[in-house]
Design an enzyme around this catalytic site. Structure first.
Site, PDB file in Angstrom:
ATOM      1  N   ILE A 136       0.765  -0.994   0.085  1.00 38.05           N
ATOM      2  CA  ILE A 136       0.069  -0.039   0.012  1.00 38.05           C
ATOM      3  C   ILE A 136       0.682   1.225   0.003  1.00 38.05           C
ATOM      4  CG2 ILE A 136      -2.108  -0.939   1.004  1.00 38.05           C
ATOM      5  CD1 ILE A 136      -1.139  -0.307   3.753  1.00 38.05           C
ATOM      6  N   ASP A 137       0.356   2.285  -0.498  1.00 32.74           N
ATOM      7  CA  ASP A 137       1.162   3.465  -0.634  1.00 32.74           C
ATOM      8  C   ASP A 137       1.767   4.075   0.672  1.00 32.74           C
ATOM      9  OD1 ASP A 137       0.808   3.440  -3.313  1.00 32.74           O
ATOM     10  OD2 ASP A 137      -1.224   4.854  -3.054  1.00 32.74           O
ATOM     11  N   LYS A 138       2.918   4.865   0.482  1.00 30.32           N
ATOM     12  CA  LYS A 138       3.494   5.393   1.652  1.00 30.32           C
ATOM     13  C   LYS A 138       2.513   6.154   2.633  1.00 30.32           C
ATOM     14  CE  LYS A 138       7.014   8.880   2.588  1.00 30.32           C
ATOM     15  NZ  LYS A 138       6.083  10.035   3.074  1.00 30.32           N
ATOM     16  N   THR A 140      -0.679   5.813   2.711  1.00 27.73           N
ATOM     17  CA  THR A 140      -1.816   5.051   3.032  1.00 27.73           C
ATOM     18  C   THR A 140      -1.825   4.222   4.256  1.00 27.73           C
ATOM     19  OG1 THR A 140      -2.474   5.039   0.776  1.00 27.73           O
ATOM     20  CG2 THR A 140      -3.425   3.419   2.391  1.00 27.73           C
ATOM     21  N   ARG A 236      -6.889   6.266  -5.628  1.00 26.77           N
ATOM     22  CA  ARG A 236      -6.938   7.668  -5.918  1.00 26.77           C
ATOM     23  C   ARG A 236      -6.819   8.043  -7.128  1.00 26.77           C
ATOM     24  NH1 ARG A 236      -0.731   7.620  -3.492  1.00 26.77           N
ATOM     25  NH2 ARG A 236      -0.718   9.986  -3.990  1.00 26.77           N
TER      26      ARG A 236
END
Length: 303
Positions: A136-138, A140, A236
């Site tokens: 998962i993104d930084k 998030t 996103r």
């Protein structure tokens, strides 16, 4: 082992770096420019400059240089382990933590923390991504699964591919969504305007996101999102595409947004069949404190 490409130019026109960036998936124009400068790209068996204009019939040979392995070290970084057994670990990743090391983030990542706290991890994704089945993104927060052996890794990855795992997110988005639920089915690929971004592109990879409204505020909406596919930046980009970008998103959202530490996006629910006994396991983690505080402020404004 390095990748090799052999490309014949048919109708493409323009600078070689731009053309190759459009042809080769997941490679940025800047990376390709470095290949050209370092002699890894030959046109008709000759080296060229980055401003070379391709012509019909050009035979291009590329030998992608091997990546230099980063020195990944164990770091004593606090880690919230939600569940662990001999095969699987479930982590609640904090907002701001990168999942695996890269040139821009060589340390301080989830992998560095995992190496310290857990001493047996799957080796399928190599030294840089040991045990990492998905990411998962930084900025998030939330749940992700980690494999402790290769068999577990293969079975967990297969569930992601077959869309049998459960991944539910909570997001705060700009705007007031009038309908109660919806599905976004729009293909994703690298943006043609900015190679560091993802975008809705013809011929991109299938991407499907389902959403459901949880709560409405004066200028924002809290939504639950279920992923059918797991593309980079999927939620996103999809929410921006339908006109309701994620609040706090520094890349795809508006500049005027809510204060915080990045996008208000949290992986709240994760479910999968245990790789050994096939038992369905479901985990949930509530949104982080800053997320809850922001919702309470919006509730006060809306009253």
């Amino acid at each position: 082992m390095s990748n090799e490409y052999e490309i014949t130019i048919k109708q493409q026109k323009g600078r070689i770096d731009k053309v190759l960036a459009e042809i080769i998936p997941d490679k940025t124009r800047s990376a390709i420019q470095l290949w050209i400068k370092d002699g890894y790209v030959l046109v008709n068996d000759e080296a060229v400059k980055t401003n070379y204009k391709v012509q019909a019939g050009d035979e291009i040979k590329i030998t992608e240089p091997e990546l230099q392995e980063l020195d990944v070290v164990a770091e004593n970084i606090p880690l919230e382990i939600v569940y662990q057994d001999q095969d699987v670990v479930v982590i609640n990743k904090p907002q701001g933590m990168v999942v695996h090391p890269s040139a821009g983030h060589p340390n301080g990542t989830l992998v560095n923390a995992l190496l310290y706290h857990i001493h047996d991890l799957s080796g399928i994704n190599g030294k840089i991504r040991p045990g990492i089945v998905h990411r998962i993104d930084k900025d998030t927060s939330g749940l992700l699964m980690v494999a402790k052996n290769d068999l577990a890794h293969e079975k967990l990855a297969a569930q992601l591919k077959d869309k049998t795992s459960i991944r539910e997110y909570v997001a705060l988005v700009h705007g007031v969504i009038p309908h109660e639920k919806g599905t976004i089915d729009a293909p994703l690929g690298r943006s043609k305007l900015d190679r560091k971004k993802q975008d809705i592109v013809d011929g991109g990879r299938d991407a499907v996101t389902h959403f459901r409204v949880l709560e409405r505020f004066k200028d924002f909406t809290l939504v639950s999102l279920t992923l059918e596919t797991g593309r980079t930046h999927q939620i996103r980009v999809h929410m921006k595409y339908i006109g309701y970008p994620v609040a706090g998103d520094p890349v795809y959202g508006p500049r005027k947004t809510l204060p915080g530490n990045g996008q208000f996006l949290h992986a709240k629910k994760l479910g999968f069949k245990h790789p050994k006994n096939n038992e369905m396991m479901v985990f949930e983690k509530e949104i982080p404190e800053i997320f809850e505080e922001t919702l309470n402020k919006l509730r006060n404004i809306s009253e």
